[in-house]
Structures are given as C-alpha cells and as structure tokens.
Design a protein around this motif. Structure first.
Motif, mmCIF file in Angstrom:
data_model
loop_
_atom_site.group_PDB
_atom_site.id
_atom_site.type_symbol
_atom_site.label_atom_id
_atom_site.label_comp_id
_atom_site.label_asym_id
_atom_site.label_seq_id
_atom_site.Cartn_x
_atom_site.Cartn_y
_atom_site.Cartn_z
ATOM 1 N N PHE A 10 42.599 89.495 2.981
ATOM 2 C CA PHE A 10 43.694 89.069 3.671
ATOM 3 C C PHE A 10 44.223 89.698 4.947
ATOM 4 C CE2 PHE A 10 45.662 92.814 1.874
ATOM 5 C CZ PHE A 10 44.888 92.800 0.629
ATOM 6 N N LYS A 11 43.442 90.752 5.361
ATOM 7 C CA LYS A 11 43.362 91.463 6.707
ATOM 8 C C LYS A 11 42.192 91.409 7.338
ATOM 9 C CE LYS A 11 47.559 93.572 6.288
ATOM 10 N NZ LYS A 11 48.722 92.714 6.051
ATOM 11 N N MET A 12 42.203 91.238 8.665
ATOM 12 C CA MET A 12 41.176 91.270 9.652
ATOM 13 C C MET A 12 41.300 92.305 10.673
ATOM 14 S SD MET A 12 40.780 87.420 11.055
ATOM 15 C CE MET A 12 39.550 87.620 12.346
ATOM 16 N N ASN A 13 40.625 93.466 10.804
ATOM 17 C CA ASN A 13 40.850 94.437 11.855
ATOM 18 C C ASN A 13 42.481 94.855 11.594
ATOM 19 O OD1 ASN A 13 38.425 94.171 12.916
ATOM 20 N ND2 ASN A 13 38.557 92.722 14.427
ATOM 21 N N GLY A 14 42.895 95.095 10.639
ATOM 22 C CA GLY A 14 44.039 95.716 10.465
ATOM 23 C C GLY A 14 45.422 94.676 10.199
ATOM 24 N N GLU A 15 45.101 93.662 10.853
ATOM 25 C CA GLU A 15 46.277 92.603 10.772
ATOM 26 C C GLU A 15 45.753 91.422 9.955
ATOM 27 O OE1 GLU A 15 47.278 91.141 14.877
ATOM 28 O OE2 GLU A 15 45.269 90.163 14.879
ATOM 29 N N ALA A 16 46.990 90.773 9.696
ATOM 30 C CA ALA A 16 46.668 89.379 8.862
ATOM 31 C C ALA A 16 45.830 88.551 9.551
ATOM 32 C CB ALA A 16 47.960 88.589 8.715
ATOM 33 N N LEU A 17 44.909 87.877 8.700
ATOM 34 C CA LEU A 17 43.885 87.000 8.984
ATOM 35 C C LEU A 17 44.646 86.243 10.013
ATOM 36 C CD1 LEU A 17 42.299 85.629 5.601
ATOM 37 C CD2 LEU A 17 41.097 87.177 7.088
ATOM 38 N N ARG A 18 43.839 85.621 11.169
ATOM 39 C CA ARG A 18 44.245 84.749 12.217
ATOM 40 C C ARG A 18 44.240 83.185 11.187
ATOM 41 N NH1 ARG A 18 44.411 86.316 17.522
ATOM 42 N NH2 ARG A 18 45.304 88.450 17.181
ATOM 43 N N PRO A 19 45.322 82.300 11.508
ATOM 44 C CA PRO A 19 45.486 81.028 10.985
ATOM 45 C C PRO A 19 43.854 80.286 10.937
ATOM 46 C CG PRO A 19 47.254 81.229 12.352
ATOM 47 C CD PRO A 19 46.604 82.480 12.404
ATOM 48 N N GLU A 20 43.031 80.369 12.085
ATOM 49 C CA GLU A 20 41.912 79.805 12.155
ATOM 50 C C GLU A 20 40.880 80.510 11.343
ATOM 51 O OE1 GLU A 20 43.392 81.695 14.655
ATOM 52 O OE2 GLU A 20 42.411 82.436 16.146
ATOM 53 N N GLN A 21 41.113 81.583 10.763
ATOM 54 C CA GLN A 21 40.130 82.462 10.070
ATOM 55 C C GLN A 21 40.630 82.353 8.639
ATOM 56 O OE1 GLN A 21 37.466 83.102 11.373
ATOM 57 N NE2 GLN A 21 38.012 82.886 13.617
ATOM 58 N N GLY A 22 41.697 81.635 8.227
ATOM 59 C CA GLY A 22 41.952 81.354 6.788
ATOM 60 C C GLY A 22 43.227 81.735 6.244
ATOM 61 N N VAL A 79 33.930 91.597 12.048
ATOM 62 C CA VAL A 79 35.313 92.527 11.788
ATOM 63 C C VAL A 79 35.584 93.247 10.640
ATOM 64 C CG1 VAL A 79 36.219 90.425 13.000
ATOM 65 C CG2 VAL A 79 36.752 90.866 10.391
ATOM 66 N N MET A 80 36.431 94.277 10.469
ATOM 67 C CA MET A 80 36.556 94.966 9.182
ATOM 68 C C MET A 80 37.802 94.152 8.453
ATOM 69 S SD MET A 80 38.243 98.671 8.574
ATOM 70 C CE MET A 80 36.566 99.491 8.703
ATOM 71 N N TYR A 81 37.372 93.897 7.230
ATOM 72 C CA TYR A 81 38.130 93.213 6.237
ATOM 73 C C TYR A 81 38.754 94.011 5.386
ATOM 74 C CZ TYR A 81 35.589 89.326 8.021
ATOM 75 O OH TYR A 81 35.164 88.076 8.699
ATOM 76 N N THR A 82 40.040 93.915 5.186
ATOM 77 C CA THR A 82 40.790 94.406 3.925
ATOM 78 C C THR A 82 40.998 93.331 2.668
ATOM 79 O OG1 THR A 82 41.851 95.774 5.749
ATOM 80 C CG2 THR A 82 42.816 95.838 3.173
ATOM 81 N N GLY A 83 40.473 93.779 1.494
ATOM 82 C CA GLY A 83 40.773 92.608 0.618
ATOM 83 C C GLY A 83 40.436 93.175 -0.793
ATOM 84 N N VAL A 84 40.578 92.541 -2.029
ATOM 85 C CA VAL A 84 40.471 92.949 -3.342
ATOM 86 C C VAL A 84 39.013 92.509 -3.588
ATOM 87 C CG1 VAL A 84 41.153 92.317 -5.460
ATOM 88 C CG2 VAL A 84 42.875 92.565 -3.486
ATOM 89 N N PRO A 85 38.183 93.337 -4.235
ATOM 90 C CA PRO A 85 36.919 92.563 -4.561
ATOM 91 C C PRO A 85 37.099 91.505 -5.556
ATOM 92 C CG PRO A 85 37.151 95.221 -4.825
ATOM 93 C CD PRO A 85 38.403 94.668 -4.503
ATOM 94 N N LEU A 86 36.320 90.543 -5.565
ATOM 95 C CA LEU A 86 36.361 89.250 -6.188
ATOM 96 C C LEU A 86 36.099 89.535 -7.621
ATOM 97 C CD1 LEU A 86 36.437 86.268 -6.403
ATOM 98 C CD2 LEU A 86 34.031 86.072 -5.587
ATOM 99 N N ARG A 87 35.228 90.419 -7.923
ATOM 100 C CA ARG A 87 35.011 91.047 -9.338
ATOM 101 C C ARG A 87 36.351 91.473 -9.953
ATOM 102 N NH1 ARG A 87 34.504 96.168 -10.861
ATOM 103 N NH2 ARG A 87 34.475 96.774 -8.739
ATOM 104 N N LEU A 88 37.192 92.185 -9.469
ATOM 105 C CA LEU A 88 38.403 92.379 -10.121
ATOM 106 C C LEU A 88 39.246 91.205 -10.444
ATOM 107 C CD1 LEU A 88 39.768 95.689 -7.933
ATOM 108 C CD2 LEU A 88 38.229 95.460 -10.075
ATOM 109 N N LEU A 89 39.470 90.152 -9.679
ATOM 110 C CA LEU A 89 40.083 88.932 -9.916
ATOM 111 C C LEU A 89 39.244 88.234 -11.307
ATOM 112 C CD1 LEU A 89 41.031 87.418 -6.636
ATOM 113 C CD2 LEU A 89 42.453 88.949 -7.937
#
Lengths: 422, 349
Positions: free
Chosen positions: A228-240, A178-188
C-alpha cells in the motif's frame, strides 16, 4: 536556440539543431572570459531577493528547471491513451530508486480512482474461510519493506526487429524501481487457510479492465507482497492506489493494481492476459506461456540518444542500470568499441535482490566515435545475451521478454543514436 | 516458513473451530477481516476456466450475437471482427503464426474459448464493462466463433455445449522452458578482450524515424510560436481560433477518439461525428442513434454552446442522466476549453 534556461539539458532535436551553440556555452562555463563569468560577476535575483516561504508548496514539486523530466508516451503504439503505456525517463535519472511521479504507467482501462474507504479485498475459493478485509484490516498485519523493480514484459518489445526508437526512455523505460511497504501475501492466505489442493491463485483488480492473472501458489507463498506504500507514501493512483500486488522479479502485468480479490484454485485460469497477451510467440508458430521471470538486463542511460555528450572530449561518465528477476547483479561490463574489448563497470549503491542496480564507467573520451554497450551478469551466472543470440532462439515475433544488449552509437559531436551492430 | 504450527484448534470471534487434519498451512492467525457472504463472493467471482468452472447457465446464438456486435463492438473491432484502426483484430489470421507478420486473433491464436467468455464478460464493451447479460455474452462469443469460421451461422452456444468447441491453436502453447533452453546457452564465460575482428553498424533507428518528439513545456511554447503553422491553419479556418489552444485540444481529444471522429472522413462510431458541434443544436448528427434524454433535450432546443458543452464534458452522466456517453468526464478545466477550441476548428468550410 530558444532555450529558456541556461544549463537546462536540450531536447534531442534542439541539440541536433544547435550543437555549435552548445559548444560555445560550454566554453563560457569552463573558462573565464575577459570580463569574467557573468554567473559569478553578475548579481542574480536569487542572490538578492527573498524566495517563497514554507507555506508555498505543501506537496513539493521538482525545480522548474527540471520540467523536461517527465513520462512520455508513444501515441502510435496503441489505439487510444486509456489502454496504453508511457515510459520512465531513465536518461534523466541516477541512483536506483524511481521517484513516484516518474514511474511508467500501463493501464488497460484507465486509472481507477478508488476510494479506500469503499475498497475491500476478498479471498475466496479453496480456502477454509472465505474472507473480506478492509484497508484498515490490511494495515493490522505485520508488514515488510522491500525494493523491487517492476518491468513490463513488453519492455524493449518494439526493438525485436531492429533498432527503432531513439532513446532509452522508449527502448527500456517500461520499468521502475521503488521501495514497497506491504503485507506478505502469505500472511493473508494463511489467515484464510489454503486447502491442500489450492495450487494456484487468481489475483483480480478493481479497475474497468477487471485485470486478472494466475499465479502459482509456490510464488504467492514465497515473496509476494500486498503493498500500500511506495517510497514511503501511499501508492499513486496510476500504480494501483490503495493497494497492489507485488510479484518480485516477475513480469509487471502480474502485479495486479487496485487489488480487490484473491481466488485460490487447483488449476490456472488462462485469462486473456496469459493467453492472448503475455505469451511469447516463437519462430515455429508455437508459443511459450507462463514466462513469468524477467531475464537479466542492462542499459546505458547516459550517454544515450536523449542524453548526448555536450561537454566535448575529456573526462566522461557512462552510467546505466541493470536488473535480474532471478537475483542480484554482481557485475556489469561496458564496451565503448562495440564489443571488441570490455571493461568491468563500477557498481554503486545497494545491491538488493530483484532490484535495479546502478553502474558507472568513467573514461577519458578522445572525441572519436563510440559504440556503447553494457552487459549484465546476474547472481545465477547468467550473462545478458546479444539481440542476435536471442533472435536465434526466439525468432522475431516474440514481442515480450527482449533482454538483448542495447547499442548506442555516439558520433564525434557527442550525439547518440540507437543502432544495431555486427 | 518459520511460523508453521501443528495447530488443531483456534479461536475466531469467540467460537471454537476444529480445523481439518488435511490442512497443511496452519500458521499464525491474526483474526482480522470477516467471513465473506455467499452473495458477496457471487458478485465478484465471475471468472471462467477452460474446464467450464464458473460458466453461468445461459445461451446465445450467432444471429443475436451479430446484432449486439454491430451495436456495441463493431465501432472498434469492425463489422466482421476484422478490427478498425489500431483496435484489436479478432478474426482471421489462420496459418500466419509462423510467418513474418503473424496475425494473432481469437481464431488463430487464443487457446481457450473460456477466455473469450470471461474477458468479454468482465471488460467489454471498452468503457462500459460488466454491462452485458449472460445470454448476451454467450451470443457475442458465438458470433466471434462464427466470424472465425469455427461454427456455422445457425449455431447456438450454451453452457452445455461450451466445452465441445475446440479452438484451432489450443495445442500450440507450452510452458516456459527458458531455464532449460536458454540458461545453459547464456550462462557462459564472457569474452573481455579482442572478442571480434571488426564491428559494423547494421541498422539505425533514425532511418525508421518513429521516435516521438519530447513533449515539454518549452517545446509546446516553441511550437505555438511557429508563425508558419498558424498561417497554414488560419487560411482554412473562418473564425479566429486560439491555435495554441487548438493544438492543446488535439492532444486532449485523444481520449475522445475511441468513440468520436472529426474531420472530412469522419464516420459515426460509438459516438456521433463531432464536426460542426460547437454552437449548434444538440442531437443533430445525421444517422446517429441518440439516447432518449439527448433526443428530448434536442427537441427542447438544447444548443451546444461552450457553456453547455463544458457542463456536459465535466460530468456527462451527471449533466444528462441516461446519456449513451459512458465516459466519466474530463477532469481539467483547461482540457475542456482546449477540446472545445479544437472542435471549433472542425466547422463548416
């Protein structure tokens, strides 16, 4: 045949029961009978009557004729369905992206239902500032989009001793892409300031298993995402939901779901899932640990045991997927004769780093028996090995990281079966 | 890494902080989030490492551990950690790792004792995580060592002697060497034509026959319509049951099975046997130690009617504060109806 919908793909057993009937239906579909094809000559309800309006399904679902496309579990595998796994229906899919509702699930304490307003992400340990982020804080960091496959280290693990499960959903379905949208862990981590002696990261989930894995700092600072996003929408509960770790190319267990804490330390923690589990027992009784990367692998998804050839001989499409935790897949080979002769398959769709790739091989089937295999080559020059080559190195008890070549036997009726060959 | 700056000062919330020269990764700061409080870090940072880092002060002996074990662990892992059903076996298996059927237990496989403490503390008992006290975790860890013949029955495990315990298989793990061992083997030119003289099938999955039947709506309808199955079950059952619902309930009951058993060979486990439950008095299963709220409700005459069961199963702890049933509840109404119908099929014959 008790099929409700003409044109729906029969289940494997229905197919085995009624192969002859299917043959008959095919004839009607491709050549006009004396009175003409009723699909053309008869007025269908959807030709005449109005359908549902735009207010009928605010969150759209697939056609009712696709109701058979679903995740599936194998009840005998685990003691209960809470700490268990189900499988992506690869045989029904095409392209490279897995729809969110079909992504396989693996939980160790069931699906945590986390209220994002009450979710926090903590960074502690060997950092200059121990920090707490809300979800809102997280979304104020610069974010990135990447397509990555996630494969469970145990994918194909039931096949180490030989052909066991009839269907690529079961043999290879512990994977999604899937396509993920998120923050690089490095930045945190940079926000907290990792101390020089901070060489390892412990990622922890908020679920009832308190899932934890140790990750080397080099990987954490390289390409990991806090998504926090997968394929453009919020992660599904079962995916975290609301937030998970993405560890590209590495075994799925490390992609901590419901991520709530990141601890920086100078040594690995040797948690349960990196000692008792997810270590690879070899033939001599010793075990490899920290086997993070997923080796190059491929599988033909159709035809396959759940997706038999129903159209008879003639023009036939073979398709499948390939992936590597070490890069891209520039090439896949396909054989229809059990590996005597190989043909370079046609790759189609984006070729992205540590993502699934789609391949096709079209040919004119003469109706004779087939032994189908695919063989992935990754961008490092690694070629997917046979199962016997793997067993020669690792023995039979490894459970994890089985990336051996899969064989499907297709008989002259088009029925496919999971086999092993010489 | 493009954003590395040689930065010596930065502003956080208005205050000037001097960053030590040892810091290597001084990068762009976004001034997001807030400092974690010590009590917040303490609440979440419960991990324990092999070198003892993270171990709380505490102790527990084998005897105490056994009592807790029987109460909270044995229903899944067996009285002697030998395992039950498909739940993990935690004892035994010594010298089996290179055999055809290795038995990977804490004694035979796990390299570090800290992993036992950490995991029991964070994730057990299954369904009631983080409910044990530090001393209880020490005691259970001691009992697991005892059941693996690593310590004697008089042993007391403490934070002081924790690192003295050596796990038998600690030396038999080594780092991933696939890049050295396998990459050269498998990174070779692939043969494309006339690669072998002949091909034979050596194994068929159909022979093993363990593939589950696909669950689809069409198949469920088909199964429910099978007259043979209905007749077979109907002979055994007294009341007229909705067999399609019973079949659905059997599936929905899987989530209950980690704690409850039904049928002729049922035993009390974490939860009581659930034969003869629908329509009968609550708290009535012989030999099961109910919570006091359940006992009180039973004394007050609670009957497990479908309505009461539905309310209980929807939200166990909301329905009965203090119940031992730590299950969160069945979300779907149709699942509850199906489970109740399924339970009705285990009535006195």
């Amino acid at each position: 045949m008790t099929e409700q919908f003409k044109g729906m793909k029969p289940s494997r057993r229905a197919f085995l029961r009624g192969a002859a009937a299917v043959g008959g239906a095919t004839a009607m579909g491709t050549s006009a009978a004396a009175q003409g094809d009723p699909a053309i000559t008869e007025l269908k309800p959807w030709n005449q009557f109005l359908g549902e309006g735009v207010d009928a399904s605010p969150y759209g679902m697939p056609s009712k004729f696709e109701a058979h496309v679903r995740r599936q579990d194998v009840p005998w595998l685990t003691a209960d369905p809470i700490s268990s796994i189900n499988f992506t229906p690869l045989h029904e899919m095409d392209g490279i992206i897995t729809p969110n509702g079909l992504c396989f699930e693996r939980h160790h304490g069931g699906v945590a239902e986390v209220d994002p307003a009450e979710h926090r992400i903590m960074i502690n340990g060997l950092v200059d500032r121990e920090l707490v982020f809300t979800m809102e804080d997280l979304m104020r960091f610069p974010r990135e989009n990447h397509v990555y496959f996630l494969e469970c280290a145990a994918n194909s693990g039931m096949e180490w001793r030989g052909a066991q499960l009839n269907g690529c959903q079961y043999t290879h379905g512990m994977i999604h892409n899937v396509m993920y949208t998120g923050v690089p862990l490095r930045l945190l981590l940079e926000e907290a300031g990792v101390k020089t002696e901070g060489k390892w990261l412990l990622a922890e989930g908020a679920d009832a298993s308190g899932m934890t894995r140790s990750i080397p700092m080099e990987k954490a600072l390289d390409d990991c995402l806090v998504a926090f996003k997968m394929n453009g929408e919020a992660l599904r509960p079962e995916q975290g939901y609301p937030v998970r770790l993405v560890v590209p190319g590495w075994e799925g267990n490390m992609w901590i779901k419901w991520l709530r804490r990141l601890e920086v330390g100078d040594k690995p923690w040797h948690q349960r899932e990196e000692t008792s589990k997810y270590t690879d027992l070899l033939g001599d009784g010793r075990a490899r640990r920290f086997t993070w990367e997923m080796d190059a692998k491929s599988v033909i998804t159709s035809p396959s045991p759940q997706a038999p050839i129903t159209h008879g001989k003639g023009q036939t499409v073979i398709t499948g997927v390939a992936w590597s935790g070490r890069g891209t897949i520039p090439r896949v080979d396909v054989t229809i004769d059990g590996g005597v002769n190989w043909h370079e398959a046609r790759m189609s769709g984006p070729s992205l780093d540590k993502s699934m790739h789609r391949f096709y091989y079209e040919f004119d089937w003469d109706g004779s028996e087939l032994l189908l295999q695919s063989r992935a080559h990754d961008s490092t020059g690694y070629v997917q090995p046979t199962k016997d080559q793997l067993r020669a190195v690792r023995g039979l008890n490894s459970i994890y990281h089985n990336n051996g070549i899969q064989t499907w036997f297709v008989n002259s009726d088009g029925v496919a079966e999971n086999v092993e060959i010489s | 890494m493009s954003k590395f700056l040689k930065k010596s000062t930065l502003t956080i919330g208005g205050a000037m902080l001097v960053i030590g020269v040892a810091q290597s990764a001084a990068a762009q700061q976004y001034n997001l989030g807030r400092e974690a409080l010590p009590e917040e870090v303490a609440a979440w940072d419960i991990d324990v490492r092999p070198d003892g880092k993270g171990l709380p002060v505490g102790s527990g002996d084998v005897y105490t551990g056994e009592e807790i074990w029987i109460d909270k662990c044995a229903s899944c892992h067996g009285d002697f950690a030998e395992g039950s059903g498909r739940w993990p076996v935690l004892a035994g298996g010594i010298d089996t790792l290179d055999s055809e059927r290795p038995v990977k237990t804490i004694g035979s496989y796990w390299p570090y004792l800290s992993t036992v403490y950490d995991y029991v503390n964070r994730a057990m008992p299954f369904g009631n995580a983080q409910s044990l006290t530090d001393d209880e975790v020490y005691a259970l860890t001691a009992y697991i060592l005892y059941s693996n013949d690593i310590v004697g029955g008089e042993f007391t495990l403490t934070n002081d002697n924790f690192l003295d315990v050596q796990m038998p298989n600690a030396g038999n793990f080594y780092p991933d060497d696939r890049v050295e061992v396998e990459m050269p083997l498998f990174s070779v030119q692939a043969c494309m034509s006339d690669c072998k003289p002949s091909v034979e099938i050596t194994m068929l999955a159909a022979v093993v026959d363990v593939t589950p039947e696909a669950k689809t709506d069409a198949v469920v309808e088909e199964a429910a319509a099978e007259p043979v199955a209905v007749e077979e079950v109907a002979v055994v059952e007294v009341a007229a049951l909705d067999m399609a619902l019973v079949a659905a309930g059997e599936g929905a009951f899987r989530k209950c099975k980690s704690c409850h058993q039904v049928g002729d060979s049922a035993r009390n486990r974490t939860g009581p046997i659930l034969n003869n439950i629908v329509g009968n008095p609550a708290g009535g299963v012989e030999g099961f130690r109910y919570s006091s709220p359940m006992t009180e409700a039973a004394d007050a005459g609670l009957l497990w009617t479908s309505e009461e069961l539905t309310a209980f199963l929807t939200d166990p702890r909301g329905y009965m504060r203090g119940t031992k049933m730590t299950f969160r509840g069945v979300r779907k109404e149709e699942d509850i109806a199906a489970i109740i119908e399924y339970l009705k099929s285990f009535e006195a014959q």
